[in-house]
Design an enzyme around this catalytic site. Structure first.
Site, PDB file in Angstrom:
ATOM      1  N   ASP A 128       0.845  -1.145   0.020  1.00 25.72           N
ATOM      2  CA  ASP A 128      -0.023  -0.041   0.092  1.00 25.72           C
ATOM      3  C   ASP A 128       0.940   1.183  -0.026  1.00 25.72           C
ATOM      4  O   ASP A 128       2.023   1.215   0.153  1.00 25.72           O
ATOM      5  CB  ASP A 128      -0.861   0.001   1.261  1.00 25.72           C
ATOM      6  CG  ASP A 128      -1.767  -1.151   1.415  1.00 25.72           C
ATOM      7  OD1 ASP A 128      -2.321  -1.455   0.067  1.00 25.72           O
ATOM      8  OD2 ASP A 128      -2.392  -1.556   2.482  1.00 25.72           O
ATOM      9  N   LYS A 129       0.325   2.344  -0.513  1.00 25.18           N
ATOM     10  CA  LYS A 129       1.020   3.563  -0.417  1.00 25.18           C
ATOM     11  C   LYS A 129       1.761   4.055   0.566  1.00 25.18           C
ATOM     12  O   LYS A 129       2.979   4.163   0.729  1.00 25.18           O
ATOM     13  CB  LYS A 129       0.147   4.709  -0.883  1.00 25.18           C
ATOM     14  CG  LYS A 129       0.591   6.133  -0.936  1.00 25.18           C
ATOM     15  CD  LYS A 129      -0.500   7.256  -1.199  1.00 25.18           C
ATOM     16  CE  LYS A 129       0.364   8.724  -0.954  1.00 25.18           C
ATOM     17  NZ  LYS A 129      -0.638   9.927  -1.254  1.00 25.18           N
TER      18      LYS A 129
END
Length: 295
Positions: A128-129
Site C-alpha cells: 500500500d502507498k
C-alpha cells in the site's frame, strides 16, 4: 516456458504464466501475434513442450503506457533476474485512478528500461502507498513466472512488523476470508463470499495501550493485515481507513506497517534468498515514544 508446463494447452499455460491478464485477453493477443513461442505464432489449443521462449509484447493503448521517471530508489539487491526494493511511505507502486505517474513503476522503468518488455514492469506484488518495506521485482518474463508461482503456492515468505491498538493475545492465527466491501469499493472487508486469507502473528513488545506484532502472511490479499487486525478489534496504529472499534488510540501519520523480511527461491539458482530491511525513521520514533511512555 517452465518445463513442468509440458503437455499443457498453450492458452492455459499462458494464463498461469501471466495471471495478471485474463485468458480471453491472452488468447486475443496470441491470435494477433503479440505473443510468440520461440519466435513463431502459436495456437491456443496447441500443447507446449516446456522450455520454449515466450515473448509477450502487449499492444499499448494511445498515451497509456507508463513513462520512465527518474527517482531515488532504495535498492537492497539487484542481479540479472531480480530487484529488491525498500519502498518508502507515500510511494504508490503503479499508476492507477488519480495517480497517472510518479509511481514506483515509473521509477523502475527509468532505472531499468528493459522492464518495459516485462508485464507490469516486473511487479508481482504490491505494498500500500503508506506501507514501507521490501518488495521484489522481476527483470525477465521467466523470473516473473517463477515469482508468481511462488506467490500462488505460498512458498514466498513475507514478514511484516505492525504496531496495533490495544493489548492483543500473545500469538494467534487470523483465518478470515476477504473481499470487496459492498458499501465502499475501495475498501476490503471480512466476508463469507471472500477469498481465503490467513495471517499468523505474535506479539514482540507490549506498551499497555498498543503492541508491536510480527505478522506472517499465508496469503496475499489486498489490505490483508490491516483488515484482519481491524476484524479482531486491534487495528493498525495510524490506519485512517480500518480503525473501527477504537475511540482513542496512538497517533501516527500513516498505518504503522512495515515489510521487514522477504524470502524466496531465486528464479535462476533455485536457492533460498532472504533480505531484511529495518523500519524507517518515523516507525522507529513511534516505537521509542511508546517504550518511553510504557507503564
Amino acid at each position: 516456458m517452465p518445463r513442468d508446463f509440458g503437455g499443457m494447452r498453450l492458452d492455459l499455460a499462458l494464463a498461469r504464466l501471466f495471471p495478471q491478464y485474463s485468458r480471453n485477453r491472452l488468447q486475443a493477443w496470441l491470435a494477433a501475434g503479440h505473443i510468440r513461442l520461440d519466435g513463431a505464432r502459436g495456437e491456443s489449443s496447441q500443447a507446449v513442450r516446456g522450455g520454449e521462449r515466450v515473448d509477450l509484447a502487449p499492444p499499448a493503448a494511445p498515451d497509456a503506457a507508463p513513462r520512465a521517471q527518474r527517482m531515488p530508489l532504495a535498492i537492497v539487491h539487484e542481479d540479472a533476474d531480480l530487484i529488491v526494493i525498500d519502498k518508502p511511505a507515500g510511494l504508490v507502486v503503479h499508476p492507477g485512478a488519480g495517480v497517472p505517474d510518479g509511481t514506483l513503476m515509473n521509477g523502475l522503468l527509468a532505472h531499468c528500461p528493459a522492464l518495459a518488455g516485462v508485464p507490469r514492469a516486473g511487479i508481482v506484488h504490491r505494498l500500500d502507498k503508506d506501507t514501507t518495506g521490501l518488495l521484489v521485482v522481476a527483470k525477465t518474463v521467466e523470473a516473473q513466472a517463477s515469482l508468481v508461482r511462488q506467490l500462488e503456492s505460498r512458498s514466498m515468505r513475507r514478514v511484516y512488523l505492525a504496531v496495533v491498538q490495544g493489548d492483543p493475545p500473545t500469538s494467534g492465527m487470523i483465518d478470515a476470508p476477504l473481499g470487496r466491501d459492498t458499501r465502499a469499493r475501495t475498501r476490503m472487508a471480512v466476508t463469507r463470499r471472500g477469498k481465503d486469507a490467513v495471517t499468523r502473528y505474535r506479539v514482540l513488545e507490549r506498551y499497555g495501550h498498543a503492541a508491536l506484532v510480527e505478522c506472517r502472511l499465508e496469503s496475499g490479499r489486498t489490505h490483508q493485515i490491516r483488515v484482519h487486525f481491524q476484524h479482531i478489534r486491534h487495528p493498525i496504529v495510524g490506519d485512517g481507513v480500518y480503525r473501527r472499534g477504537t475511540r482513542h488510540g496512538v497517533a501516527f501519520g500513516r498505518q504503522a506497517l512495515h515489510a521487514v523480511e522477504l524470502s524466496l527461491l531465486h528464479p535462476r539458482s533455485g536457492k533460498t534468498a532472504t533480505w531484511r530491511a529495518e523500519p524507517p525513521a518515523d516507525f522507529q520514533r513511534l516505537l521509542k515514544a511508546l517504550r518511553d511512555d510504557r507503564p
